[in-house]
Scaffold this motif. Structure first.
Motif, mmCIF file in Angstrom:
data_model
loop_
_atom_site.group_PDB
_atom_site.id
_atom_site.type_symbol
_atom_site.label_atom_id
_atom_site.label_comp_id
_atom_site.label_asym_id
_atom_site.label_seq_id
_atom_site.Cartn_x
_atom_site.Cartn_y
_atom_site.Cartn_z
ATOM 1 N N THR A 39 0.832 -1.209 0.000
ATOM 2 C CA THR A 39 0.000 0.000 0.000
ATOM 3 C C THR A 39 0.868 1.261 0.000
ATOM 4 O O THR A 39 0.446 2.294 -0.526
ATOM 5 N N TRP A 40 2.070 1.177 0.586
ATOM 6 C CA TRP A 40 3.006 2.306 0.473
ATOM 7 C C TRP A 40 3.361 2.553 -0.986
ATOM 8 O O TRP A 40 3.468 3.711 -1.425
ATOM 9 N N LEU A 41 3.521 1.489 -1.769
ATOM 10 C CA LEU A 41 3.832 1.638 -3.191
ATOM 11 C C LEU A 41 2.727 2.395 -3.937
ATOM 12 O O LEU A 41 3.010 3.172 -4.853
ATOM 13 N N ILE A 42 1.471 2.146 -3.543
ATOM 14 C CA ILE A 42 0.366 2.848 -4.196
ATOM 15 C C ILE A 42 0.499 4.351 -3.992
ATOM 16 O O ILE A 42 0.387 5.137 -4.940
ATOM 17 N N ALA A 43 0.750 4.760 -2.744
ATOM 18 C CA ALA A 43 0.858 6.189 -2.445
ATOM 19 C C ALA A 43 2.139 6.782 -3.017
ATOM 20 O O ALA A 43 2.127 7.859 -3.627
ATOM 21 N N ALA A 44 3.264 6.095 -2.833
ATOM 22 C CA ALA A 44 4.547 6.622 -3.305
ATOM 23 C C ALA A 44 4.580 6.728 -4.823
ATOM 24 O O ALA A 44 5.205 7.641 -5.378
ATOM 25 N N GLY A 45 3.892 5.807 -5.509
ATOM 26 C CA GLY A 45 3.853 5.853 -6.967
ATOM 27 C C GLY A 45 2.829 6.823 -7.518
ATOM 28 O O GLY A 45 2.750 7.013 -8.742
ATOM 29 N N GLY A 46 2.035 7.437 -6.646
ATOM 30 C CA GLY A 46 1.007 8.368 -7.121
ATOM 31 C C GLY A 46 -0.156 7.676 -7.794
ATOM 32 O O GLY A 46 -0.882 8.290 -8.579
ATOM 33 N N PHE A 47 -0.356 6.376 -7.497
ATOM 34 C CA PHE A 47 -1.457 5.628 -8.090
ATOM 35 C C PHE A 47 -2.764 5.951 -7.356
ATOM 36 O O PHE A 47 -2.749 6.505 -6.260
ATOM 37 N N THR A 48 -3.885 5.567 -7.946
ATOM 38 C CA THR A 48 -5.187 6.001 -7.431
ATOM 39 C C THR A 48 -6.033 4.806 -7.035
ATOM 40 O O THR A 48 -6.232 3.890 -7.834
ATOM 41 N N HIS A 49 -6.547 4.822 -5.817
ATOM 42 C CA HIS A 49 -7.381 3.746 -5.287
ATOM 43 C C HIS A 49 -8.802 4.266 -5.120
ATOM 44 O O HIS A 49 -9.018 5.322 -4.531
ATOM 45 N N ILE A 50 -9.771 3.519 -5.628
ATOM 46 C CA ILE A 50 -11.134 4.029 -5.709
ATOM 47 C C ILE A 50 -11.740 4.294 -4.326
ATOM 48 O O ILE A 50 -12.484 5.273 -4.158
ATOM 49 N N ILE A 51 -11.418 3.491 -3.310
ATOM 50 C CA ILE A 51 -12.054 3.674 -2.010
ATOM 51 C C ILE A 51 -11.343 4.742 -1.193
ATOM 52 O O ILE A 51 -11.970 5.669 -0.675
#
Length: 304
Positions: free
Chosen positions: A232-244
Motif C-alpha cells: 500500500t506504500w507503493l500505491i501512495a509513493a507511486g502516485g497511483f489512485t485507489h477508488i475507495i
C-alpha cells in the motif's frame, strides 16, 4: 506406427517414469527423516501457485455466500476506516519538514487505513476484484456472474457510504486543527485533479497491487503486516489512485465545495473504478488464472 505417434508415446512413458522416480525418492526421504525433520521440511516448503489459487478461490466462495447485510455493514466499516489513510498522510505532511524526500515518508501514513481494514477483515471493494472473480473463472455461469455483480455492487456502495460518513466527520466536526485540514485538502486535490484518462491510467497499477497483495497474503510465507505496508506504500509513493481511499478525498472536496459533482463522477470516480477493475481483474486475475488453469483442470479430471 507413425513416427509422430511413437514419439508422443515415448515422451509420455518417460514423463510417467520420471514422476514415479520422483515419488519414490520423496517416499524414501520421508522414511529416513526424523518426525521433527519432516515437519521442518513441510514448514519450509513454498505453497505452489495452485495451492495459493485454491486458498484465494475458497475465500471468494465464502464471500459470495455471505448475507447481504453482513457484506453491507462490513463495507461501510471499511469505508469509514480507510479514511485513516488520508488522515495519516495529512499528519505526516503537516508535522514533517518540507523536503524532497517528504512524499516517501508521507506515503507511510497511507498504509494506516489499509492496515485497519485488511487486518480487521472488512469488505474492501478492490480486494474482491480478485477473490470473487477466481470462482467465476473456475465455474463460469450466468448465476456466478450475477453473484459477483451483486457482491461488487453491495460492497462498492457500502464503501462509498462509509467514505462519505468519514469525510463529513472530517469536514464538519471540530476534530482536526486547521493546518491538518489544509493538508487533507491539498492531498485530496492532488488525488482528484488528474482528469479521466490519467485517473484511469493511475488506477490500473493500484488495482494490480491490491490483487497482488491478496495473492501474497494467501501464500502465508511472510509477515502479513510487512506485506500490507509495503504494497500500500507503493500505491501512495507511486502516485497511483485507489477508488475507495480516493473516494474519501473526493467526498471531502465535494462537502467543502472544492469539487463539482459532475467532475467527481466522470473525471474521478468512474475512471478510477474502471482502472482498478482492469488492474485487479483483467490483468492480475487473468494472468493468475492462466498460470494455474491447466493444473486445476487436470486435478478436476482426475477427481472425476
Amino acid at each position: 506406427m507413425p513416427a509422430e505417434t511413437e514419439s508422443k508415446i515415448r515422451r509420455k512413458v518417460e514423463e510417467n517414469e520420471s514422476r514415479r522416480q520422483q515419488a519414490e525418492s520423496e517416499r524414501k526421504e520421508q522414511e529416513t527423516n526424523e518426525p521433527d525433520e519432516e515437519e521442518a521440511v513441510r514448514e519450509a516448503s513454498h505453497l505452489s501457485a495452485k495451492l495459493v489459487y485454491q486458498v484465494v478461490r475458497r475465500e471468494g466462495d465464502e464471500e459470495l455466500r455471505r448475507p447481504r447485510t453482513s457484506l453491507f455493514w462490513s463495507g461501510v466499516a471499511a469505508g469509514v476506516c480507510i479514511s485513516f489513510s488520508v488522515i495519516g498522510e495529512a499528519l505526516f505532511k503537516t508535522y514533517l519538514p518540507d523536503t524532497t524526500w517528504l512524499p516517501l515518508i508521507e506515503s507511510l501514513g497511507y498504509t494506516l487505513g489499509f492496515l485497519i481494514v485488511i487486518v480487521g477483515r472488512m469488505q474492501l471493494f478492490t480486494e474482491n476484484t480478485l477473490t470473487t472473480v477466481l470462482p467465476l473463472l473456475a465455474r463460469p455461469s450466468l448465476y456466478n456472474l450475477w453473484c459477483v455483480a451483486r457482491l461488487w455492487a453491495i460492497v462498492l456502495g457500502a464503501n462509498v457510504i462509509g467514505c462519505f460518513i468519514a469525510a463529513a466527520f472530517i469536514a464538519w466536526m471540530p476534530t482536526f486543527e486547521p493546518d491538518i485540514l489544509a493538508s487533507i485538502t491539498e492531498i485530496s486535490k492532488h488525488a482528484t485533479e488528474h482528469g479521466a484518462w490519467i485517473g484511469f491510467a493511475k488506477a490500473v497499477p493500484a488495482g494490480l497491487l491490491i490483487a497482488a497483495l491478496v495473492w501474497m497474503l494467501a501464500a502465508g510465507e511472510q509477515d502479513n503486516l510487512v506485506i500490507i505496508i509495503v504494497m500500500t506504500w507503493l500505491i501512495a509513493a507511486g502516485g497511483f489512485t485507489h477508488i475507495i481511499a480516493g473516494s474519501v478525498e473526493m467526498a471531502y472536496l465535494l462537502l467543502i465545495g472544492e469539487l463539482g459533482l459532475m467532475a467527481a463522477i466522470f473525471s474521478f470516480f468512474i475512471p478510477v473504478f474502471l482502472g482498478n477493475v482492469v488492474g485487479g481483474t483483467l490483468v492480475f486475475g487473468l494472468i493468475t488464472w492462466g498460470q494455474v488453469r491447466e493444473e486445476v483442470r487436470d486435478a478436476n479430471d482426475k477427481a472425476s
